[in-house]
Design a protein around this motif. Structure first.
Motif, PDB file in Angstrom:
ATOM      1  N   CYS A 127       0.817  -1.218   0.000  1.00  0.00           N
ATOM      2  CA  CYS A 127       0.000   0.000   0.000  1.00  0.00           C
ATOM      3  C   CYS A 127       0.849   1.267   0.000  1.00  0.00           C
ATOM      4  CB  CYS A 127      -0.916   0.017   1.217  1.00  0.00           C
ATOM      5  SG  CYS A 127      -2.190  -1.231   1.114  1.00  0.00           S
ATOM      6  N   ARG A 128       0.356   2.242  -0.713  1.00  0.00           N
ATOM      7  CA  ARG A 128       1.030   3.523  -0.859  1.00  0.00           C
ATOM      8  C   ARG A 128      -0.015   4.630  -0.870  1.00  0.00           C
ATOM      9  NH1 ARG A 128       5.098   1.077   0.083  1.00  0.00           N
ATOM     10  NH2 ARG A 128       6.938   0.892  -1.247  1.00  0.00           N
ATOM     11  N   MET A 129       0.386   5.833  -0.463  1.00  0.00           N
ATOM     12  CA  MET A 129      -0.456   6.996  -0.738  1.00  0.00           C
ATOM     13  C   MET A 129      -0.433   7.201  -2.251  1.00  0.00           C
ATOM     14  SD  MET A 129       1.017   9.501   2.223  1.00  0.00           S
ATOM     15  CE  MET A 129       0.054  10.947   1.766  1.00  0.00           C
ATOM     16  N   ASP A 130      -1.539   7.677  -2.814  1.00  0.00           N
ATOM     17  CA  ASP A 130      -1.609   7.850  -4.262  1.00  0.00           C
ATOM     18  C   ASP A 130      -0.681   8.991  -4.695  1.00  0.00           C
ATOM     19  OD1 ASP A 130      -2.460   7.390  -6.837  1.00  0.00           O
ATOM     20  OD2 ASP A 130      -4.373   8.436  -6.616  1.00  0.00           O
ATOM     21  N   THR A 131      -0.913  10.159  -4.102  1.00  0.00           N
ATOM     22  CA  THR A 131      -0.088  11.342  -4.353  1.00  0.00           C
ATOM     23  C   THR A 131       0.192  11.966  -2.984  1.00  0.00           C
ATOM     24  OG1 THR A 131      -2.129  12.579  -4.598  1.00  0.00           O
ATOM     25  CG2 THR A 131      -1.091  11.837  -6.629  1.00  0.00           C
ATOM     26  N   LYS A 132       1.012  12.991  -2.954  1.00  0.00           N
ATOM     27  CA  LYS A 132       1.382  13.620  -1.672  1.00  0.00           C
ATOM     28  C   LYS A 132       0.169  14.144  -0.904  1.00  0.00           C
ATOM     29  CE  LYS A 132       6.111  13.834  -1.378  1.00  0.00           C
ATOM     30  NZ  LYS A 132       6.202  12.454  -1.865  1.00  0.00           N
ATOM     31  N   ASP A 133      -0.882  14.571  -1.645  1.00  0.00           N
ATOM     32  CA  ASP A 133      -2.051  15.149  -0.977  1.00  0.00           C
ATOM     33  C   ASP A 133      -3.157  14.107  -0.753  1.00  0.00           C
ATOM     34  OD1 ASP A 133      -2.845  14.765  -3.576  1.00  0.00           O
ATOM     35  OD2 ASP A 133      -3.473  16.850  -3.935  1.00  0.00           O
ATOM     36  N   TYR A 134      -2.795  12.832  -0.825  1.00  0.00           N
ATOM     37  CA  TYR A 134      -3.778  11.749  -0.656  1.00  0.00           C
ATOM     38  C   TYR A 134      -4.481  11.840   0.703  1.00  0.00           C
ATOM     39  CZ  TYR A 134      -5.693   7.062  -0.093  1.00  0.00           C
ATOM     40  OH  TYR A 134      -6.529   6.007   0.127  1.00  0.00           O
ATOM     41  N   VAL A 135      -5.791  11.646   0.707  1.00  0.00           N
ATOM     42  CA  VAL A 135      -6.560  11.635   1.962  1.00  0.00           C
ATOM     43  C   VAL A 135      -6.895  10.170   2.285  1.00  0.00           C
ATOM     44  CG1 VAL A 135      -8.649  12.439   3.127  1.00  0.00           C
ATOM     45  CG2 VAL A 135      -7.535  13.891   1.396  1.00  0.00           C
ATOM     46  N   PHE A 136      -6.425   9.691   3.428  1.00  0.00           N
ATOM     47  CA  PHE A 136      -6.633   8.292   3.812  1.00  0.00           C
ATOM     48  C   PHE A 136      -8.101   7.992   4.084  1.00  0.00           C
ATOM     49  CE2 PHE A 136      -2.183   8.948   4.925  1.00  0.00           C
ATOM     50  CZ  PHE A 136      -1.605   7.772   4.487  1.00  0.00           C
ATOM     51  N   GLU A 137      -8.486   6.753   3.809  1.00  0.00           N
ATOM     52  CA  GLU A 137      -9.818   6.297   4.189  1.00  0.00           C
ATOM     53  C   GLU A 137      -9.792   5.847   5.643  1.00  0.00           C
ATOM     54  OE1 GLU A 137     -12.179   3.772   1.468  1.00  0.00           O
ATOM     55  OE2 GLU A 137     -10.413   3.858   0.197  1.00  0.00           O
ATOM     56  N   GLU A 138     -10.956   5.806   6.250  1.00  0.00           N
ATOM     57  CA  GLU A 138     -11.066   5.296   7.619  1.00  0.00           C
ATOM     58  C   GLU A 138     -10.621   3.834   7.625  1.00  0.00           C
ATOM     59  OE1 GLU A 138     -14.484   4.792  10.915  1.00  0.00           O
ATOM     60  OE2 GLU A 138     -14.790   6.429   9.465  1.00  0.00           O
ATOM     61  N   GLN A 139      -9.854   3.440   8.635  1.00  0.00           N
ATOM     62  CA  GLN A 139      -9.225   2.119   8.650  1.00  0.00           C
ATOM     63  C   GLN A 139     -10.018   1.103   9.471  1.00  0.00           C
ATOM     64  OE1 GLN A 139      -5.936   1.537   6.990  1.00  0.00           O
ATOM     65  NE2 GLN A 139      -6.892   3.295   5.986  1.00  0.00           N
ATOM     66  N   LEU A 140      -9.859  -0.155   9.119  1.00  0.00           N
ATOM     67  CA  LEU A 140     -10.541  -1.243   9.829  1.00  0.00           C
ATOM     68  C   LEU A 140      -9.729  -1.764  11.013  1.00  0.00           C
ATOM     69  CD1 LEU A 140     -11.868  -3.113   6.664  1.00  0.00           C
ATOM     70  CD2 LEU A 140     -13.215  -1.804   8.314  1.00  0.00           C
ATOM     71  N   GLY A 141      -8.588  -1.150  11.270  1.00  0.00           N
ATOM     72  CA  GLY A 141      -7.747  -1.571  12.392  1.00  0.00           C
ATOM     73  C   GLY A 141      -6.342  -1.052  12.168  1.00  0.00           C
ATOM     74  N   PHE A 158      -0.874   5.875   9.204  1.00  0.00           N
ATOM     75  CA  PHE A 158      -0.840   7.093   8.379  1.00  0.00           C
ATOM     76  C   PHE A 158       0.555   7.733   8.420  1.00  0.00           C
ATOM     77  CE2 PHE A 158      -5.664   7.812   9.295  1.00  0.00           C
ATOM     78  CZ  PHE A 158      -5.967   6.743   8.471  1.00  0.00           C
ATOM     79  N   SER A 159       1.134   7.835   9.631  1.00  0.00           N
ATOM     80  CA  SER A 159       2.483   8.434   9.729  1.00  0.00           C
ATOM     81  C   SER A 159       3.496   7.569   9.000  1.00  0.00           C
ATOM     82  CB  SER A 159       2.912   8.565  11.185  1.00  0.00           C
ATOM     83  OG  SER A 159       1.985   9.332  11.890  1.00  0.00           O
ATOM     84  N   TYR A 160       3.352   6.254   9.170  1.00  0.00           N
ATOM     85  CA  TYR A 160       4.286   5.327   8.516  1.00  0.00           C
ATOM     86  C   TYR A 160       4.185   5.471   6.994  1.00  0.00           C
ATOM     87  CZ  TYR A 160       6.701   0.896   7.584  1.00  0.00           C
ATOM     88  OH  TYR A 160       7.578  -0.055   7.151  1.00  0.00           O
ATOM     89  N   ALA A 161       2.949   5.499   6.470  1.00  0.00           N
ATOM     90  CA  ALA A 161       2.740   5.552   5.020  1.00  0.00           C
ATOM     91  C   ALA A 161       3.310   6.838   4.433  1.00  0.00           C
ATOM     92  CB  ALA A 161       1.248   5.434   4.704  1.00  0.00           C
ATOM     93  N   LYS A 162       3.298   7.911   5.235  1.00  0.00           N
ATOM     94  CA  LYS A 162       3.814   9.197   4.744  1.00  0.00           C
ATOM     95  C   LYS A 162       5.316   9.164   4.512  1.00  0.00           C
ATOM     96  CE  LYS A 162       0.020  11.960   6.487  1.00  0.00           C
ATOM     97  NZ  LYS A 162      -0.556  12.559   7.684  1.00  0.00           N
ATOM     98  N   THR A 163       5.992   8.176   5.095  1.00  0.00           N
ATOM     99  CA  THR A 163       7.444   8.063   4.877  1.00  0.00           C
ATOM    100  C   THR A 163       7.765   7.260   3.612  1.00  0.00           C
ATOM    101  OG1 THR A 163       7.710   5.963   6.087  1.00  0.00           O
ATOM    102  CG2 THR A 163       7.774   7.991   7.397  1.00  0.00           C
ATOM    103  N   LEU A 164       6.738   6.659   3.003  1.00  0.00           N
ATOM    104  CA  LEU A 164       6.965   5.792   1.833  1.00  0.00           C
ATOM    105  C   LEU A 164       6.788   6.589   0.541  1.00  0.00           C
ATOM    106  CD1 LEU A 164       4.774   2.764   3.034  1.00  0.00           C
ATOM    107  CD2 LEU A 164       7.280   2.955   3.172  1.00  0.00           C
ATOM    108  N   PRO A 165       7.402   6.137  -0.551  1.00  0.00           N
ATOM    109  CA  PRO A 165       7.135   6.785  -1.844  1.00  0.00           C
ATOM    110  C   PRO A 165       5.644   6.638  -2.184  1.00  0.00           C
ATOM    111  CG  PRO A 165       8.825   5.063  -2.043  1.00  0.00           C
ATOM    112  CD  PRO A 165       8.274   4.958  -0.671  1.00  0.00           C
ATOM    113  N   THR A 166       5.092   7.610  -2.908  1.00  0.00           N
ATOM    114  CA  THR A 166       3.690   7.522  -3.332  1.00  0.00           C
ATOM    115  C   THR A 166       3.604   6.705  -4.628  1.00  0.00           C
ATOM    116  OG1 THR A 166       3.906   9.509  -4.678  1.00  0.00           O
ATOM    117  CG2 THR A 166       3.211   9.814  -2.379  1.00  0.00           C
ATOM    118  N   ILE A 167       2.378   6.396  -5.047  1.00  0.00           N
ATOM    119  CA  ILE A 167       2.184   5.722  -6.349  1.00  0.00           C
ATOM    120  C   ILE A 167       2.789   6.602  -7.459  1.00  0.00           C
ATOM    121  CG2 ILE A 167       0.454   4.970  -8.056  1.00  0.00           C
ATOM    122  CD1 ILE A 167       0.408   3.064  -5.752  1.00  0.00           C
ATOM    123  N   LYS A 168       2.595   7.909  -7.353  1.00  0.00           N
ATOM    124  CA  LYS A 168       3.171   8.816  -8.363  1.00  0.00           C
ATOM    125  C   LYS A 168       4.697   8.672  -8.399  1.00  0.00           C
ATOM    126  CE  LYS A 168       3.464  13.588  -9.954  1.00  0.00           C
ATOM    127  NZ  LYS A 168       4.850  13.375 -10.403  1.00  0.00           N
TER     128      LYS A 168
END
Ligand SMILES: [Zn+2]
Length: 278
Positions: A127-141, A158-168
């Motif tokens: 999983c990756r954020m789509d672009t830098k301004d990606y808005v996360f969906e509510e999580q199931l856990g 969310f914090s962890y994902a922000k450290t990863l490259p985006t899909i872009k």
């Protein structure tokens, strides 16, 4: 050049068996299997048994028939098995693991990407954020990443994902084909806006980054999977984005695949009820 495209088989053996027959009947030069290849039910940490116990022999059939088989794992296939998957692919000269790489066959260039845009589900290996301004969906856990010692829990995904490259970022990093007009992008994740990303509840989950990339670079074709029910939900399994034709066949109970003639760009979607292999 004749291509048979299939996606999201999730370890379904009768579909895999039919895939080989369908490829022979169509006289396919290339089969593309667009990810989520391993069984989804039961113990995910046993998915490697399907690689050794089934896929190895499945690949060998294509090898002896001289049919190229370009494939990769998807978001429901654990990341810890990438290594053994690649190793088994490499043991068959016609089988190519297309994750984040380019492969040329018959004068056409295929480029693969198997990252997906983040979703509410907990398994986050791809999983990756789509672009830098990606808005996360509510999580199931909390988030879960596979490790050789079991799950690693990510409390603040969310914090962890922000450290990863985006899909872009991941798209920009890929090796560019020499000739876009003779290139096929194979991304497990579908683009947004085109009706190829629609879930049964009507939500649309596709990637803006993939849409923008395809619109800008205009490959000949793009092939996608991931949202099994999208063709039935939206009534569409292909769309045009500029000159690029985008195809997402879906995968529900029947065996679903698309045959494509790359020279004439004639393409057809096939759905077959359960049939025992010949
Ligand atoms: Zn998927």
């Amino acid at each position: 050049m004749r291509v048979l495209f299939v996606t999201d088989l999730h370890g379904c053996v009768w579909k895999y068996d039919r895939l080989f027959e369908a490829a022979q009947d169509f006289r396919a030069d290339v089969v593309i299997n667009c990810g989520d290849m391993l069984p989804k039910g039961g113990d995910l940490f046993a998915q490697d048994k399907f690689i050794a116990g089934y896929l190895d022999a499945h690949f060998a059939q294509f090898d002896s028939a001289g049919i190229y088989y370009l494939c990769y794992l998807g978001n429901d296939d654990l990341g810890i098995f990438d290594k053994v998957f690649k190793k088994v692919c490499n043991e068959h000269s016609f089988v190519i693991c297309l994750a984040q790489r380019r492969f040329e066959v018959g004068g056409f260039e295929f480029v693969g990407l198997n990252w997906v845009v983040d979703y509410p589900f907990r398994l986050k290996d791809r999983c990756r954020m789509d672009t830098k301004d990606y808005v996360f969906e509510e999580q199931l856990g909390t988030g879960l990443l596979s490790t050789s010692n079991g799950w690693k829990e990510i409390e603040d995904w969310f914090s962890y994902a922000k450290t990863l490259p985006t899909i872009k970022d991941e798209l920009d990093r890929l090796v560019r084909p020499q000739n876009m007009a003779r290139s096929i992008y194979v991304t497990h994740m579908p683009p947004y806006k085109l009706g190829l990303d629609e879930c049964s509840d009507g939500s649309k989950v596709g990637s803006k980054a993939i849409y923008n990339f395809l619109l800008e670079y205009q490959p000949k074709l793009s092939l996608h999977g991931h949202v099994h029910e999208s063709p039935e939900a939206s009534g569409r399994w292909y769309a045009k984005l500029g000159d690029t034709i985008c195809i997402q066949p879906g995968q529900l109970v029947p065996f679903t695949y698309v045959t494509i003639d790359l020279d004439t760009i004639k393409f057809d979607r096939h759905t077959e009820a359960y049939k025992r292999a010949r």
